[in-house]
Design an enzyme around this catalytic site. Sequence first.
Site, PDB file in Angstrom:
ATOM      1  N   LYS A  32      80.749  33.643  83.435  1.00  0.00           N
ATOM      2  CA  LYS A  32      81.391  32.648  84.296  1.00  0.00           C
ATOM      3  C   LYS A  32      80.482  31.463  84.599  1.00  0.00           C
ATOM      4  O   LYS A  32      80.956  30.329  84.714  1.00  0.00           O
ATOM      5  CB  LYS A  32      81.886  33.281  85.585  1.00  0.00           C
ATOM      6  CG  LYS A  32      80.810  33.701  86.572  1.00  0.00           C
ATOM      7  CD  LYS A  32      81.410  34.248  87.851  1.00  0.00           C
ATOM      8  CE  LYS A  32      80.339  34.681  88.841  1.00  0.00           C
ATOM      9  NZ  LYS A  32      79.512  33.571  89.300  1.00  0.00           N
ATOM     10  N   THR A  33      79.165  31.717  84.749  1.00  0.00           N
ATOM     11  CA  THR A  33      78.246  30.609  85.043  1.00  0.00           C
ATOM     12  C   THR A  33      78.202  29.632  83.880  1.00  0.00           C
ATOM     13  O   THR A  33      78.201  28.411  84.086  1.00  0.00           O
ATOM     14  CB  THR A  33      76.827  31.143  85.330  1.00  0.00           C
ATOM     15  OG1 THR A  33      76.886  32.072  86.411  1.00  0.00           O
ATOM     16  CG2 THR A  33      75.889  30.014  85.705  1.00  0.00           C
ATOM     17  N   ASP A 219      82.721  28.428  92.843  1.00  0.00           N
ATOM     18  CA  ASP A 219      82.269  29.685  92.245  1.00  0.00           C
ATOM     19  C   ASP A 219      82.451  30.830  93.251  1.00  0.00           C
ATOM     20  O   ASP A 219      82.522  30.590  94.458  1.00  0.00           O
ATOM     21  CB  ASP A 219      80.787  29.549  91.866  1.00  0.00           C
ATOM     22  CG  ASP A 219      80.303  30.688  90.990  1.00  0.00           C
ATOM     23  OD1 ASP A 219      81.141  31.423  90.447  1.00  0.00           O
ATOM     24  OD2 ASP A 219      79.072  30.829  90.840  1.00  0.00           O
ATOM     25  N   GLU A 220      82.511  32.063  92.766  1.00  0.00           N
ATOM     26  CA  GLU A 220      82.646  33.255  93.622  1.00  0.00           C
ATOM     27  C   GLU A 220      83.800  33.092  94.618  1.00  0.00           C
ATOM     28  O   GLU A 220      83.679  33.400  95.802  1.00  0.00           O
ATOM     29  CB  GLU A 220      81.333  33.542  94.361  1.00  0.00           C
ATOM     30  CG  GLU A 220      80.115  33.739  93.476  1.00  0.00           C
ATOM     31  CD  GLU A 220      80.140  35.033  92.687  1.00  0.00           C
ATOM     32  OE1 GLU A 220      81.124  35.778  92.799  1.00  0.00           O
ATOM     33  OE2 GLU A 220      79.175  35.285  91.949  1.00  0.00           O
ATOM     34  N   GLN A 250      85.986  42.191  92.467  1.00  0.00           N
ATOM     35  CA  GLN A 250      84.646  42.165  93.042  1.00  0.00           C
ATOM     36  C   GLN A 250      84.640  41.608  94.464  1.00  0.00           C
ATOM     37  O   GLN A 250      83.615  41.136  94.951  1.00  0.00           O
ATOM     38  CB  GLN A 250      83.700  41.347  92.151  1.00  0.00           C
ATOM     39  CG  GLN A 250      83.512  41.961  90.771  1.00  0.00           C
ATOM     40  CD  GLN A 250      82.470  41.237  89.941  1.00  0.00           C
ATOM     41  OE1 GLN A 250      81.282  41.279  90.239  1.00  0.00           O
ATOM     42  NE2 GLN A 250      82.926  40.562  88.894  1.00  0.00           N
ATOM     43  N   ARG A 591      76.861  46.817  86.987  1.00  0.00           N
ATOM     44  CA  ARG A 591      75.495  46.265  87.006  1.00  0.00           C
ATOM     45  C   ARG A 591      74.686  46.801  85.831  1.00  0.00           C
ATOM     46  O   ARG A 591      73.654  46.233  85.481  1.00  0.00           O
ATOM     47  CB  ARG A 591      74.754  46.656  88.303  1.00  0.00           C
ATOM     48  CG  ARG A 591      75.346  46.183  89.627  1.00  0.00           C
ATOM     49  CD  ARG A 591      75.689  44.724  89.646  1.00  0.00           C
ATOM     50  NE  ARG A 591      77.087  44.529  89.294  1.00  0.00           N
ATOM     51  CZ  ARG A 591      77.622  43.370  88.922  1.00  0.00           C
ATOM     52  NH1 ARG A 591      76.844  42.309  88.797  1.00  0.00           N
ATOM     53  NH2 ARG A 591      78.897  43.259  88.640  1.00  0.00           N
TER      54      ARG A 591
END
Length: 708
Positions: A32-33, A219-220, A250, A591
């Site tokens: 995504k970044t 973002d997020e 998330q 993770r």
Amino acid sequence: MIDLSLLNEAQKAAVIDDSPYLRIIAGAGSGKTRVLTMRVAYLIKEEKVFPTQILAITFTNKAANEMKKRIETMLGDEGIGTRISTIHSLCVRILREDIEALNYPRNFTIVDASDQQSIIKEAYKALDVDRHDISYASALSYISNNKTFKVSPWEAKIQANFDVFEEKRADIYEFYERRLKELKALDFDDLILWTVKLFNDFENIKLKWARRFHYVLVDEFQDIDHLQYELIKDLSSYHKHLYVVGDPDQTIYTWRGADVKIIMNFERDFPESKTIILNQNYRSTNNILSAANSIIKNNSNRVKKDLFSKSEDGERVHHFTFTSDEEEAIFIARKVYELHSKGEDYDEIAVLYRSNYLSRNVEKALMDLRIPYIIYGGLRFYERAEIKDMLCYLRMLISADDLALERIINVPRRGIGLKTIAQIKEEAQGLGLSMYELLKAGKFSKMSPKLTGFVGLIEKWRDLLDKEDLLTLGKRIYRESGYEAMLEENRESEREENVMALLSDLGEYESEEENGLDSYLQNVSLYTDRDSDGENRAVNLMTVHAAKGLEFKTVLITGMSDGVFPSERSLEDGKRGLEEERRLAYVAYTRAKKNLYLLENTGFNFITQTAKQPSRFIKEIDEEYLCDHTSSRMPKPKKETNFLGATSYRENSPSLKAPKLKKGDKVTHDSFGQGIVISIEGSIATIAFAHPHGIKKLLASHPSIKKI
């Protein structure tokens, strides 16, 4: 031209789509970044949008800096001017420019957690509140929640409805807000609250800022609360270009105001919007992703997606059951030792847990094997005592606020006692002055050479503010205040190094931008932990919440028992609580890049007062994605059992069951040695073992226990 060749088809669509409202559902590890950064670069390079017309909101300074560097690499000077910042930093910028419309000074102070606690302590003393009745953290959480939902102290008192406890909390809230006003200060919640109020009260100011940013990217997005959402909608209200990136699976911060409904209802709020799903994962193996997919599909409030990877299937997810917390911790330490001996770096290994208390046994086990570890999310750089002290000295040159003065007036010791400080505060408040204004004017009834000398130092440094660079002035304050001598005398080399790092930071800030001390202090509380990177290589211990956004080659999750993870408290919240816990498990699983270990034990659960049972987040994993290791340490009558007595709940063999126990029986345990049964309650045996193990509550039928 922007090179899109490294993007997959979904990523490419997310970069070039021209829909005015775009929702990008970006699964864990889906890049995504990269997509967000490429989107900004594409707008500038291909759509010819001026960088100053683009606003990208991130939720950490680290993420903002990473995006800035990537854009700089792609565009060079062409990307200069793009505003990429946290939402709090953005609000500071807006308020510095326009807060006077709300009759508040532009040079307001931003109070951090330490300052907040100082105010709370004042409130407790004034209101005769015992911190054992209401903890500081509880009071600050109460205040923050009220602010997030726009509940004023007056409204909080009404809602208390004559409940003595609630009224006391509302009184603390009222005192806190009054003190902030006296200090001309705002806390982190206020930064957003006041910006929203500014936009609500002054349409022209809202319009000015909405016109400034033609494109707003967030973002997020799954982590925002309703107040932040209101602000984001205001900023995108004029040009109507809003691009949000997030993952409903998330959403793990509802306890601090995040609401999964915000990202879920985006298409309802903006009917002309479009959704693009990024579900190709570049982090984990397929077996780990399949395990995560198989649990999260049990949530109903989500956007359907299944993560996949084009890389290897990898090892299946390892699940082990032990007889106690100690055995579980010993296994973790030995597994870490084993992995490291095979060439895996310590910092590529993480031990995750649902709650902080679960780290205790793991820490002990790691120390026993001399394995280095860090508690991730520990004390931050700017929260360390010596850093807070030096920042307060610097604040005395700009705002000279009461909180800064109280912290450093007797640090190092100058013989100015608490009673004197209390008298200064009382007299200052009586005259409507700050404590420093009272001292500087010589109006304090008990002025002494010590106080006069302190004022003289501050005034001397103030006079030098425009004559010396910040680094030189900072070093002078460090030396002339006596702080340097104090640390040297106490041989506090680590604290000395921390202060020098701060002074270096101060110098770098001044050299990079045309900003002075005022600007530095206004923004310093928004900085991230400068020493979060570059730690010595060590195993990472952290809560699952702290692990969000991180990745490790090997992840071991301890405490995977119902009532622990998912937590008993969350289960009391019904379906909503369970779904959040499942999202938390999903975050934990994803993770891991190569190896994932799920660990639990059959010991006694002091929360539920029952024997522990495997977490439903293990049972929900499809069987084909799980495996169990075996060890020759344990007897193997029918099935091999695991290292340290671990067995899978799918493989418990009746032939391994121990004989029934009764009080007074002598037994032996595979890890704890000989012991005596001192009581039996249902299926739980309380057994006294020799030092250092002591009394343990264990499942009486566990195969590790045998009668002598």
